[in-house]
Every structure is written in structure tokens, then in C-alpha cells.
Design a protein around this motif. Structure first.
Motif, short mmCIF file in Angstrom:
data_model
loop_
_atom_site.label_atom_id
_atom_site.label_comp_id
_atom_site.label_asym_id
_atom_site.label_seq_id
_atom_site.Cartn_x
_atom_site.Cartn_y
_atom_site.Cartn_z
N LEU A 110 0.82 -1.22 0.00
CA LEU A 110 0.00 0.00 0.00
C LEU A 110 0.84 1.25 0.00
O LEU A 110 2.03 1.22 0.27
CB LEU A 110 -0.96 -0.01 1.19
CG LEU A 110 -0.38 -0.13 2.59
CD1 LEU A 110 -0.38 1.21 3.27
CD2 LEU A 110 -1.24 -1.10 3.37
N LEU A 112 0.30 5.56 1.13
CA LEU A 112 -0.54 6.55 1.79
C LEU A 112 -0.42 7.87 1.04
O LEU A 112 0.70 8.32 0.73
CB LEU A 112 -0.10 6.75 3.24
CG LEU A 112 -0.11 5.53 4.14
CD1 LEU A 112 0.49 5.86 5.50
CD2 LEU A 112 -1.53 5.01 4.30
N LYS A 152 -12.14 -4.50 1.62
CA LYS A 152 -10.98 -3.63 1.41
C LYS A 152 -11.29 -2.20 1.85
O LYS A 152 -10.42 -1.51 2.40
CB LYS A 152 -10.56 -3.67 -0.05
CG LYS A 152 -10.00 -5.01 -0.48
CD LYS A 152 -9.74 -5.03 -1.96
CE LYS A 152 -9.48 -6.40 -2.49
NZ LYS A 152 -10.63 -7.30 -2.44
N THR A 153 -12.51 -1.76 1.64
CA THR A 153 -12.90 -0.41 2.07
C THR A 153 -12.85 -0.31 3.59
O THR A 153 -12.35 0.68 4.14
CB THR A 153 -14.33 -0.09 1.56
OG1 THR A 153 -14.37 -0.28 0.16
CG2 THR A 153 -14.72 1.32 1.91
N SER A 156 -9.25 -0.25 4.69
CA SER A 156 -8.68 1.07 4.43
C SER A 156 -9.03 2.05 5.55
O SER A 156 -8.18 2.83 6.01
CB SER A 156 -9.20 1.60 3.09
OG SER A 156 -8.79 2.91 2.87
N VAL A 159 -6.94 1.27 8.59
CA VAL A 159 -5.56 1.76 8.46
C VAL A 159 -5.52 3.26 8.77
O VAL A 159 -4.62 3.74 9.48
CB VAL A 159 -5.00 1.48 7.04
CG1 VAL A 159 -3.69 2.21 6.81
CG2 VAL A 159 -4.82 -0.01 6.83
N MET A 160 -6.52 4.02 8.31
CA MET A 160 -6.58 5.46 8.62
C MET A 160 -6.70 5.68 10.13
O MET A 160 -6.09 6.60 10.68
CB MET A 160 -7.76 6.11 7.90
CG MET A 160 -7.61 6.18 6.39
SD MET A 160 -6.42 7.40 5.86
CE MET A 160 -7.34 8.89 6.13
N ASP A 178 -5.68 9.43 2.03
CA ASP A 178 -6.19 8.21 1.41
C ASP A 178 -5.20 7.05 1.62
O ASP A 178 -4.00 7.26 1.76
CB ASP A 178 -6.38 8.44 -0.09
CG ASP A 178 -7.37 7.49 -0.73
OD1 ASP A 178 -7.96 6.66 0.00
OD2 ASP A 178 -7.56 7.57 -1.95
N VAL A 179 -5.77 5.85 1.63
CA VAL A 179 -4.98 4.62 1.68
C VAL A 179 -5.19 3.93 0.34
O VAL A 179 -6.33 3.65 -0.05
CB VAL A 179 -5.44 3.69 2.83
CG1 VAL A 179 -4.69 2.37 2.78
CG2 VAL A 179 -5.25 4.38 4.17
N LEU A 180 -4.11 3.68 -0.37
CA LEU A 180 -4.19 3.10 -1.72
C LEU A 180 -3.50 1.74 -1.71
O LEU A 180 -2.30 1.64 -1.43
CB LEU A 180 -3.51 4.02 -2.73
CG LEU A 180 -4.03 5.46 -2.73
CD1 LEU A 180 -3.06 6.38 -3.40
CD2 LEU A 180 -5.39 5.52 -3.39
N PHE A 181 -4.26 0.69 -2.00
CA PHE A 181 -3.69 -0.65 -2.05
C PHE A 181 -3.03 -0.85 -3.41
O PHE A 181 -3.65 -0.67 -4.45
CB PHE A 181 -4.77 -1.72 -1.82
CG PHE A 181 -5.34 -1.69 -0.43
CD1 PHE A 181 -4.58 -2.11 0.65
CD2 PHE A 181 -6.63 -1.25 -0.20
CE1 PHE A 181 -5.08 -2.09 1.93
CE2 PHE A 181 -7.14 -1.22 1.08
CZ PHE A 181 -6.37 -1.64 2.14
N PHE A 184 -2.83 -6.80 -3.35
CA PHE A 184 -3.76 -7.37 -2.36
C PHE A 184 -4.09 -8.80 -2.79
O PHE A 184 -4.84 -9.03 -3.73
CB PHE A 184 -5.05 -6.54 -2.31
CG PHE A 184 -5.81 -6.72 -1.03
CD1 PHE A 184 -5.62 -5.88 0.03
CD2 PHE A 184 -6.74 -7.75 -0.90
CE1 PHE A 184 -6.31 -6.03 1.21
CE2 PHE A 184 -7.43 -7.92 0.27
CZ PHE A 184 -7.23 -7.06 1.33
#
Length: 187
Positions: A110, A112, A152-153, A156, A159-160, A178-181, A184
Motif C-alpha cells: 500500500l 498513503l 478492502k474499504t 482502508s 488503516v486510517m 487516502d490509503v491506496l492498495f 492485495f
């Protein structure tokens, strides 16, 4: 108008023999002058209406020209979006609780998206602590929940939430947007 009618009536009083013809003539003149006055009133009203409409049209035309000129003046200034800032986090491979197949593996990479250089520098300098928090979060996941459409949402968002607890004291506010994978895989 009233003067001419009064005059005709007085003439009709002088000549009694022609009284009926003068009265009829006076009434017809009075009626024609009234209808003539209505015609003039109608013409004046139409002229005022046309003048008002013309003035409004000219105003709108000039106003649109002013807006177009203002748009031309502001058009050369192009708005440049700020360059995005990303913090890349190396991929994780963790054991997660599985289903009837037993334990499973999660491979996740991921990045950030951060709002400023200060946040990027803080995350980079505290990367071992960031990775430890994420490792604990990922190891606590369930394979079935992660493979669902909103898994996944939800992850995410979790993680935030990891960054609600400060990494250092005192810590400036982190601007993580934002958290961008990037990878996965659940196996």
C-alpha cells in the motif's frame, strides 16, 4: 376638449332650431376626442414598453460582453493542481485466520496519500512504528471478511484509524487523505 364641448353647447342654446343637430355633433366630437385620447395613450404606452425592452436588451448584451471579457482576462491563468505526495510502504505477508481451509496468507502492499511534506517526513522517520501497527492490524483480519466486496474499504478505514494514536509526542496533525492498495492477495 372641455372648452370646445362647452362652446358647442352654448351655440346650441343660441340657436334653438338647430339644438338637436348641434347636440348630436357635440356628442360625436366628444366621443371621437375620447377615443383619440385612448389611441394616444396606447401609443405612448407601447413606446415606453418598446423603449424599456430595448434598454433591457442592451444592458444584457453589454453585461454578457463584460462577463466574456472578464472570462478572457482570467483564462490565461491556468490552475495547476498540486503534485500529489505519496508514502510507499513495503508489502506485507501475514498469516490471517481462515475458514474451513485453515490459516491463510495475506499479501498486501500500500501507499498513503499525504497532504504535505511534513507528514511524509514524519511517517518516513517513524516507518518501523507504522509498519508494526499495520502488521498487527493485518494479522488480526479474517480471510472471509477481506474477500467480501466492502472488505478492502473497511480495511482502508482501519488503516486510517491507526494514525489517530500519535507516533511521537508532541506530534503535528497528520494530513493523510487516502490509503491506496497496490497489491492485495488472499491465499
Amino acid at each position: 376638449m372641455a372648452y370646445s364641448r362647452h362652446r358647442l353647447v352654448s351655440v346650441a342654446l343660441i340657436l334653438p332650431a338647430h339644438r338637436a343637430s348641434f347636440t348630436t355633433m357635440a356628442e360625436s366630437m366628444a366621443n371621437s376626442s375620447t377615443s383619440s385620447g385612448k389611441k394616444w395613450l396606447l401609443i405612448v404606452l407601447l413606446m415606453v414598453l418598446i423603449s424599456s425592452a430595448t434598454a433591457a436588451g442592451v444592458y444584457l448584451l453589454l453585461d454578457q460582453g463584460g462577463q466574456a471579457q472578464a472570462a478572457e482576462e482570467t483564462a490565461p491563468e491556468s490552475v495547476v493542481a498540486p503534485e500529489p505526495i505519496f508514502v510507499k510502504i513495503d508489502p506485507f505477508t501475514v498469516n490471517i485466520s481462515g475458514d474451513e481451509y485453515g490459516n491463510r496468507l495475506l499479501y498486501v502492499g500500500l501507499s498513503l496519500r499525504v497532504g504535505n511534506e511534513e507528514t511524509r517526513d514524519l511517517l518516513t522517520s517513524h516507518m518501523p512504528q507504522v509498519r508494526s501497527r499495520m502488521l498487527m492490524l493485518f494479522a488480526d483480519q479474517n480471510a472471509q471478511a477481506l474477500t467480501s466486496p466492502d472488505g478492502k474499504t473497511r480495511l482502508s478505514g482501519e488503516v486510517m484509524n491507526l494514525f489517530d494514536i500519535p507516533l511521537a509526542e508532541p506530534q503535528p496533525e497528520l494530513a493523510i487523505s487516502d490509503v491506496l492498495f497496490t497489491d492485495f492477495i488472499v491465499q
